[in-house]
Write an enzyme that holds these catalytic residues in place. Structure first.
Site, mmCIF file in Angstrom:
data_model
loop_
_atom_site.group_PDB
_atom_site.id
_atom_site.type_symbol
_atom_site.label_atom_id
_atom_site.label_comp_id
_atom_site.label_asym_id
_atom_site.label_seq_id
_atom_site.Cartn_x
_atom_site.Cartn_y
_atom_site.Cartn_z
ATOM 1 N N GLU A 183 0.877 -1.165 0.000
ATOM 2 C CA GLU A 183 0.000 0.000 0.000
ATOM 3 C C GLU A 183 0.921 1.223 0.000
ATOM 4 O OE1 GLU A 183 -2.206 0.884 3.578
ATOM 5 O OE2 GLU A 183 -3.468 2.354 2.547
ATOM 6 N N ARG B 101 5.118 -12.717 9.865
ATOM 7 C CA ARG B 101 5.969 -11.567 9.575
ATOM 8 C C ARG B 101 7.245 -11.672 10.396
ATOM 9 N NH1 ARG B 101 3.439 -7.007 13.582
ATOM 10 N NH2 ARG B 101 5.589 -6.406 13.858
ATOM 11 N N LYS C 39 4.619 -0.188 9.691
ATOM 12 C CA LYS C 39 4.594 1.084 8.972
ATOM 13 C C LYS C 39 3.978 2.187 9.832
ATOM 14 C CE LYS C 39 3.427 0.112 4.587
ATOM 15 N NZ LYS C 39 2.548 0.179 3.430
#
Length: 562
Positions: free
Chosen positions: A35, A262, A272
């Site tokens: 994104e 992750r 982020k």
RNA sequence: UGGCCCAUGGUGUAAUGGUAACACUCCGGUUUUUGGUACCGUCAUUCUAGGUUCGAGUCCUAGUGGGCCAACCA
């Protein structure tokens, strides 16, 4: 290096099984779907290496797809930065895609869902919807708008698209099951009204699709075979499949979502949102601050793409929670830099040395090898003179025999130069040593081949000639957080663990060959570590970032004796 | 008081029912004009309890521990 002998991770095993079951190798296709609302970090690097690595392994195309469905957060700046980072890591995408390219197709499918009574327009407030959705342990209940007629839904949805309605007034919801154990299946929102300009579609749309509705259908449009994401999306898989069922044509390839854990890195945050907070609150100077675990930060710090790829390969991919020690990353950085960087000399904390038996005004240019690891890097010339700087910690008036460096009455080799002996030192009024007087052995010149030059002295020091040295600003970095896992501590915010000493700026002296060093160029300052020229560097002010130190066994010995 | 996922040395990852291995870290040593590099070596691992099997880290059940799920974010 041998692909066949290397064990497969669980994703590769899934692909191998699919291949055995008759999946054509030519049908394999992957994607990396960021994104564009921030910069890529080390966790993304791992995902990039996974997806593009799979592409390389199976000679399959990999798309770079921007998941740009939320104009409130997304910007062109981030698109550009992401493309730069992926390229820098060394990967080529097959095609550059945007979820926004599919807005019309997504809209058409949504209309089809409405017609099939699989979607409806809800006009409750978000608060009402939240209550009505239930909790993980309690079922939800139906919206009062759930039984609107198809024609009413169609009309409303079109009005939403045309900008007739205000933000928050209506949403399009999938009609699934408000009592489902998976909360994502409780009539998830497909579209919201947003009167915002999008970085690509500008003001064409007043409604924007949500992630779940967009992602799987985008995979389907692109005919991605394996859609890999992190474990927190595992509950979304059921919805991913449900949405696919609504539009699926059996003659086409059906994408499958699979999830991996992750990668968490110690002493930092890999999120982020949290990194954005560090930038917004000016804890760091920007997304590319060398202390940041962003790809751009690591690049600026002097890390190489090779070292990051090797790191990603080494940590692998699995499904359990993990906290990878940053020392493993640093190992790979040193491993690569050791092989590739030229050696130079730079003194970070200078102490003046005067060689009393060296003629005043004389200078000599000595030959120095650029790298013991790579002969092809050749040689350079170093100026030597009567006054030098050495590292302050390399001299002591007296010390035990574990101290291999310079002490009164003791000898050391000056790297690429002569053997010197400390005769005396002078101190300021506070008792600080400000100068050491030495004598040198003129026959001991490095490489001269004389008997004296072959003498074994235990210590070798780096140095620079005071009159030739170039002053430089040197930025030293430490871990950004004092806790190895700052964002998993109960009742404590990760911001509480910020290391106040993560940046130290000092002035040092480097050898004159560095005067022409270019931004981004990497060096090993012998005995000190790896450094690279920062983008803030200029002709007037040379700036170096410390990438990572050399392994320091002397520091360990000292620690133990304390 | 729900559903789902996960559990192998200090860390990460392998072992695909058949002798638990590799890398990092730690510790010790050899070489060295970088206390670097390289090389050698030491320590250390299958969460618990049952079950299936000639044989279980691997399969099954339960427990324990950890994680995820209630944004008009992705």
């Amino acid at each position: 290096m041998n692909e066949t002998s290397k064990s497969l991770n669980f994703i590769e095993q899934i692909i191998e099984e699919d291949l055995e079951k008759g999946y054509a190798k030519s049908d394999l296709r992957f994607r990396f779907p960021p994104e564009p609302n921030g910069y890529l970090h080390i966790g993304h690097a791992s995902s990039i290496c996974l997806n593009f690595g799979l592409g390389l392994r199976y000679q399959a195309p990999v798309n770079l797809r921007f998941d740009d469905t939320n104009p409130a957060k997304e910007e062109q700046e981030f698109v550009d930065a992401i493309k730069k980072d992926v390229s820098w890591l060394g990967f080529d995408w097959n095609t550059e895609r945007y979820a926004s390219d599919y807005f019309q197709q997504l809209y058409d499918w949504a209309v089809q869902l409405i017609k099939n009574d699989k979607a409806y327009v809800d006009s409750q407030t978000s608060e009402e919807m939240a209550v009505q959705k239930g909790t993980p342990t309690q079922p939800g209940f139906n919206s009062p708008y759930r039984n609107r007629t198809v024609s009413e839904n169609l009309a409303l949805f079109e009005e939403m698209k045309n900008g007739v309605h205000e933000e928050g007034s209506h949403v399009l919801r999938a009609k699934i099951d408000m009592a489902h154990t998976n909360m994502l299946m409780r009539d998830p929102i497909m579209y919201r009204v947003l009167h915002r300009a999008h970085h690509r579609t500008n003001t064409d749309w007043c409604i924007y699709p949500m992630y779940d509705w967009t992602h799987g259908e985008s995979d389907y449009i692109e005919q991605v075979s394996h859609s890999l994401c992190t474990l927190e999306f595992l509950p979304h898989r059921e919805l991913y499949d449900w949405f696919l069922d609504q539009v699926y044509d059996p003659t086409k390839l059906r994408p499958k979502q699979r999830e991996f854990a992750r990668r968490n890195l110690s002493h930092t945050v890999v999120s982020k949102r949290k990194l954005a907070q560090l930038v917004a609150e000016k804890v760091v100077t920007g997304w590319d601050d060398p202390r940041m675990p962003t790809i751009s930060g690591m690049r600026r710090r002097g890390y190489t793409p090779e070292s990051i790829r090797n790191f990603a390969d080494t940590i692998g991919i699995a499904k359990r929670d993990n906290l990878i020690d940053v020392s493993l990353l640093e190992f790979h950085v040193r491993e690569d830099l050791n092989k590739t960087t030229p050696r130079v000399m730079g003194v970070l904390d200078p102490l003046k040395v005067v060689i009393t038996n060296y003629p005043e005004g004389k200078e000599e240019w000595l030959e120095a090898e650029n790298s013991p690891e790579d002969e092809s890097l050749g040689f350079r010339e170093l100026p030597f003179s009567r006054e030098l700087y050495i590292e302050k910690e390399d001299f002591k008036e007296e010390a035990n025999k574990k101290f291999f460096r310079l002490k009164l009455g003791g000898e050391v080799r000056l790297k690429n130069a002569y053997i010197i002996k400390a005769e005396s030192c002078t101190k300021d009024t506070n008792g600080n040593i400000v100068e050491v007087q030495c004598t040198y052995d003129p026959k001991s010149k490095s490489g001269s081949g004389t008997e004296e030059s072959l003498r074994k002295v235990k210590g070798t020091l780096h140095w620079v000639s005071t009159s030739h040295a170039v002053q430089a600003e040197i930025r030293l970095y430490d871990r950004l957080f004092t806790h190895e896992s700052p964002d998993t501590q109960k009742d404590k915010d990760f911001m509480e663990f910020i290391n106040p000493n993560s940046l130290e700026v000092i002035t040092g002296f480097v050898e004159p060959s560095l005067k022409e060093a270019q931004i981004g160029e990497r060096f090993q300052f012998q005995r000190m570590g790896y450094f690279c020229v920062d983008k803030d560097s200029s002709d007037k002010n040379l700036v170096f970032n410390k990438t990572v130190g050399l392994r320091d066994s002397w520091a360990k010995i000292q620690q133990k004796s304390e």
